[in-house]
Design a protein around this motif. Structure first.
Motif, PDB file in Angstrom:
ATOM      1  N   ASN A 123       0.828  -1.226   0.000  1.00 38.65           N
ATOM      2  CA  ASN A 123       0.000   0.000   0.000  1.00 38.65           C
ATOM      3  C   ASN A 123       0.855   1.265   0.000  1.00 38.65           C
ATOM      4  O   ASN A 123       0.575   2.235   0.727  1.00 38.65           O
ATOM      5  N   ILE A 124       1.931   1.237  -0.804  1.00 39.31           N
ATOM      6  CA  ILE A 124       2.819   2.390  -0.907  1.00 39.31           C
ATOM      7  C   ILE A 124       2.072   3.560  -1.542  1.00 39.31           C
ATOM      8  O   ILE A 124       1.451   3.417  -2.597  1.00 39.31           O
ATOM      9  N   GLN A 125       2.138   4.715  -0.887  1.00 40.14           N
ATOM     10  CA  GLN A 125       1.424   5.894  -1.376  1.00 40.14           C
ATOM     11  C   GLN A 125       2.329   6.831  -2.174  1.00 40.14           C
ATOM     12  O   GLN A 125       1.839   7.589  -3.024  1.00 40.14           O
ATOM     13  N   PHE A 126       3.637   6.797  -1.889  1.00 39.32           N
ATOM     14  CA  PHE A 126       4.579   7.684  -2.568  1.00 39.32           C
ATOM     15  C   PHE A 126       5.857   6.924  -2.905  1.00 39.32           C
ATOM     16  O   PHE A 126       6.253   5.998  -2.196  1.00 39.32           O
ATOM     17  N   VAL A 127       6.483   7.339  -4.002  1.00 34.20           N
ATOM     18  CA  VAL A 127       7.788   6.786  -4.386  1.00 34.20           C
ATOM     19  C   VAL A 127       8.780   7.940  -4.433  1.00 34.20           C
ATOM     20  O   VAL A 127       8.555   8.953  -5.111  1.00 34.20           O
ATOM     21  N   ASP A 128       9.849   7.772  -3.674  1.00 32.73           N
ATOM     22  CA  ASP A 128      10.859   8.817  -3.495  1.00 32.73           C
ATOM     23  C   ASP A 128      12.061   8.485  -4.368  1.00 32.73           C
ATOM     24  O   ASP A 128      12.813   7.554  -4.080  1.00 32.73           O
ATOM     25  N   PHE A 129      12.244   9.239  -5.453  1.00 35.32           N
ATOM     26  CA  PHE A 129      13.371   9.016  -6.362  1.00 35.32           C
ATOM     27  C   PHE A 129      14.534   9.905  -5.931  1.00 35.32           C
ATOM     28  O   PHE A 129      14.377  11.129  -5.809  1.00 35.32           O
ATOM     29  N   HIS A 147      19.495  13.878  -2.729  1.00 35.55           N
ATOM     30  CA  HIS A 147      18.385  14.775  -3.051  1.00 35.55           C
ATOM     31  C   HIS A 147      17.239  13.920  -3.560  1.00 35.55           C
ATOM     32  O   HIS A 147      17.450  12.803  -4.052  1.00 35.55           O
ATOM     33  N   HIS A 148      16.014  14.431  -3.462  1.00 37.49           N
ATOM     34  CA  HIS A 148      14.888  13.574  -3.831  1.00 37.49           C
ATOM     35  C   HIS A 148      13.732  14.347  -4.443  1.00 37.49           C
ATOM     36  O   HIS A 148      13.525  15.528  -4.174  1.00 37.49           O
ATOM     37  N   ILE A 149      13.002  13.649  -5.284  1.00 34.81           N
ATOM     38  CA  ILE A 149      11.723  14.115  -5.811  1.00 34.81           C
ATOM     39  C   ILE A 149      10.720  12.991  -5.575  1.00 34.81           C
ATOM     40  O   ILE A 149      11.011  11.821  -5.857  1.00 34.81           O
ATOM     41  N   THR A 150       9.561  13.333  -5.049  1.00 32.74           N
ATOM     42  CA  THR A 150       8.579  12.343  -4.630  1.00 32.74           C
ATOM     43  C   THR A 150       7.360  12.361  -5.546  1.00 32.74           C
ATOM     44  O   THR A 150       6.788  13.426  -5.802  1.00 32.74           O
ATOM     45  N   LEU A 151       6.987  11.186  -6.024  1.00 28.99           N
ATOM     46  CA  LEU A 151       5.808  11.035  -6.879  1.00 28.99           C
ATOM     47  C   LEU A 151       4.745  10.232  -6.143  1.00 28.99           C
ATOM     48  O   LEU A 151       5.079   9.254  -5.446  1.00 28.99           O
ATOM     49  N   PRO A 152       3.486  10.610  -6.282  1.00 31.41           N
ATOM     50  CA  PRO A 152       2.427   9.709  -5.794  1.00 31.41           C
ATOM     51  C   PRO A 152       2.555   8.371  -6.506  1.00 31.41           C
ATOM     52  O   PRO A 152       2.863   8.306  -7.707  1.00 31.41           O
ATOM     53  N   SER A 153       2.331   7.299  -5.791  1.00 32.03           N
ATOM     54  CA  SER A 153       2.512   5.978  -6.395  1.00 32.03           C
ATOM     55  C   SER A 153       1.579   5.758  -7.584  1.00 32.03           C
ATOM     56  O   SER A 153       1.893   4.960  -8.479  1.00 32.03           O
ATOM     57  N   THR A 154       0.454   6.478  -7.618  1.00 34.21           N
ATOM     58  CA  THR A 154      -0.479   6.356  -8.743  1.00 34.21           C
ATOM     59  C   THR A 154       0.110   6.888 -10.038  1.00 34.21           C
ATOM     60  O   THR A 154      -0.386   6.588 -11.127  1.00 34.21           O
ATOM     61  N   GLU A 155       1.198   7.689  -9.921  1.00 35.21           N
ATOM     62  CA  GLU A 155       1.842   8.261 -11.100  1.00 35.21           C
ATOM     63  C   GLU A 155       3.064   7.455 -11.544  1.00 35.21           C
ATOM     64  O   GLU A 155       3.742   7.838 -12.494  1.00 35.21           O
ATOM     65  N   VAL A 156       3.356   6.384 -10.832  1.00 35.19           N
ATOM     66  CA  VAL A 156       4.523   5.564 -11.145  1.00 35.19           C
ATOM     67  C   VAL A 156       4.084   4.342 -11.948  1.00 35.19           C
ATOM     68  O   VAL A 156       3.295   3.516 -11.471  1.00 35.19           O
ATOM     69  N   LEU A 168       8.284   4.458  -0.792  1.00 39.77           N
ATOM     70  CA  LEU A 168       9.348   3.610  -1.302  1.00 39.77           C
ATOM     71  C   LEU A 168      10.485   4.484  -1.807  1.00 39.77           C
ATOM     72  O   LEU A 168      10.259   5.408  -2.593  1.00 39.77           O
ATOM     73  N   ILE A 169      11.720   4.206  -1.361  1.00 38.62           N
ATOM     74  CA  ILE A 169      12.907   4.954  -1.777  1.00 38.62           C
ATOM     75  C   ILE A 169      13.625   4.181  -2.877  1.00 38.62           C
ATOM     76  O   ILE A 169      13.838   2.972  -2.758  1.00 38.62           O
ATOM     77  N   ILE A 170      14.014   4.885  -3.949  1.00 39.94           N
ATOM     78  CA  ILE A 170      14.765   4.268  -5.039  1.00 39.94           C
ATOM     79  C   ILE A 170      15.879   5.215  -5.466  1.00 39.94           C
ATOM     80  O   ILE A 170      15.634   6.370  -5.795  1.00 39.94           O
ATOM     81  N   MET A 171      17.132   4.734  -5.446  1.00 46.47           N
ATOM     82  CA  MET A 171      18.254   5.519  -5.937  1.00 46.47           C
ATOM     83  C   MET A 171      18.255   5.528  -7.463  1.00 46.47           C
ATOM     84  O   MET A 171      17.779   4.583  -8.103  1.00 46.47           O
TER      85      MET A 171
END
Length: 474
Positions: free
Chosen positions: A14-20, A30-39, A86-89
């Motif tokens: 149930n991840i709501q955001f993905v942090d790139f 540094h990071h930019i965060t997308l709603p998981s619905t946009e991934v 969710l964090i992703i490098m």
């Protein structure tokens, strides 16, 4: 982890955001965060756009568009966010799809690729020991008319007489007296254990933790070795967790090399070895410290190129406040088995053939780990290719306490650069080994030196508080 596995993880947890995330020249994330619905699957192909002109040392405003291309193998769930994240490098690419030659993570990957082309081995393993301080309070200011810093810790030696605690309970850590005491002297057992627990839940394999030598909250947590880029990824994760767990406890953690005057600082001793498939290449039973000729040449490359390396492994003006004699800092460019006063140490306790390695003790955690590890690998490979013999060049072995040598004996030993500017001068004079295999480009090195020169100048022109003590009454 495949793209589909990442998408499944998002759904199942149930991840709501993905942090790139990406890393800058200094090694900060540094990071930019997308709603998981946009991934979507295409996100991992097309990437995430960002403004490179706002990142020091990247691009000018006239060509600022950059793209993060996520590496799905780095995904883990953020242990600190209120909303499941969710964090992703990521690696950095140009809008044309080319790998950006100033991206530190891409440089680390190119170093690994170069190793495989040399025929020397297939894999380089790295294990950093990144030390830190945990303070209860930090204050600093640098202005036109004032300049100061002040830190405090409930366990600091200077607080033996403090009355503001509501009853001083004693058990403070003496200067240079903090190495592995038990509670209540070690007041930070629980906070470090919490850090370890979070690290384990986030995918790090932690081997141990303990209080370090200095007073005022010095600590160390060791996580297990891995390949070059993965270890750099893990170090960013490690620092992220240390900073945020400390914050949850109402404290603040710093990896600054020398935050206190008069006691030991924080280093980042880096262990290294090379394998060919499953076969370790650094071990030869019965040789000095059981090191193979290949390992000796690798070590020769590290010591030979050390002055230039230090511009990347100790890249701050504060680094050189730590690199002074008398505080267990490895300022002498020599090697030894088991001797912690040498820049390069060969661990000999409970070492197996696969565990045989060398330890470069000079680096600190102001280093960008991707650049630091890549540069050390290239220096070592250059030593192997050129068969640099550290014994013939007078780098050791020195199996006595170097700090106890006479002044005349010490003059025979080469030392680390004394300032950041000296290290940058050494890098400008000795950089060709970094450009092998196009791992580092000359453009990157010139840009890096320019950025670091500005840092050194910014410190050099400012009035130091101690100058008032020395010169106000002249």
């Amino acid at each position: 982890m495949s793209v589909q596995n990442v998408l499944n993880t998002i759904k199942e947890n149930n991840i709501q955001f993905v942090d790139f995330r990406f890393v800058d020249l200094a090694g900060r994330a540094h990071h930019i965060t997308l709603p998981s619905t946009e991934v979507e699957a295409e996100t991992f192909v097309n990437g995430v756009a960002f403004d490179g002109s706002s990142i020091t040392g990247f691009r000018g405003i006239e060509s600022s568009d950059m793209v993060m291309i996520p590496d799905t193998e780095t995904a883990y769930i953020d242990p600190f966010t209120a909303h499941p994240t969710l964090i992703i490098m990521s690696n950095i690419h140009t809008p044309e799809g080319e790998r950006y030659d100033r991206d530190p993570r891409s440089i680390a990957q190119k170093a690994e690729e170069y190793l495989q082309t040399t025929g020397i081995g297939t894999t380089a393993f790295f294990a950093p020991e990144s030390e830190f301080f945990i303070f209860d309070d930090v204050r600093y200011e640098s202005g036109m008319n004032k300049s100061y810093f002040e830190v405090d810790s409930e366990e600091a030696a200077w607080n033996t007489g403090r009355k503001e605690e509501g009853g001083n309970l004693g058990f403070k850590v003496p200067v240079k007296g903090g190495y592995v005491p038990v509670q209540p002297v070690d007041s930070q057992q629980d906070i470090r254990s919490e850090m370890v627990k979070v690290m384990q839940e986030s995918g790090l394999r932690v081997e141990r933790h303990h209080h370090e030598v200095s007073t005022a909250g010095a600590g160390e947590i060791n996580f297990r070795f891995d390949t070059l880029t993965k270890t750099a990824d893990n170090l960013l994760k490690y620092k992220y967790i240390v900073h945020n767990v400390a914050n949850q406890y109402g404290k603040v953690a710093t990896f600054m090399p020398k935050p206190l005057f008069g006691d030991n600082g924080s280093g980042m001793h880096v262990h290294m070895s090379i394998f060919n498939g499953d076969s370790p290449l650094f071990y030869e039973k019965g040789a000095y410290a059981n090191l193979s000729p290949l390992a000796m040449h690798y070590m020769g490359g590290i010591l030979h190129h050390a002055p230039a390396l230090i511009a990347l492994t100790n890249p701050s003006t504060n680094s050189f406040k730590r690199l002074v004699p008398g505080y267990e800092a490895p300022v002498n460019l020599v090697f030894s088995k088991g001797n912690r006063s040498a820049a390069v140490r060969i661990p000999i306790a409970a070492v197996t053939p696969k565990g045989c390695r060398i330890e470069f003790r000079t680096p600190d955690s102001t280093a960008n780990p991707y650049l630091c590890f890549a540069a050390m690998l290239l220096a070592g490979l250059d030593g192997i290719k050129r068969k640099i013999d550290p014994v013939a060049l007078g780098y050791g072995p020195f199996d006595t306490n170097i700090y106890h040598l006479s002044d005349e004996e010490k003059r025979e030993i080469r030392s680390v650069p004394g300032t950041l500017d000296e290290a940058l001068n050494a890098l400008e004079a000795d950089y060709e080994f970094l450009t092998e295999g196009d791992v580092f480009t000359k453009d990157f090195i010139d840009n890096y030196v320019a950025v670091k020169r500005k840092e050194a100048q910014a410190v050099a022109v400012r009035i130091h508080p101690h100058e008032y003590e020395l010169y106000f009454g002249c």
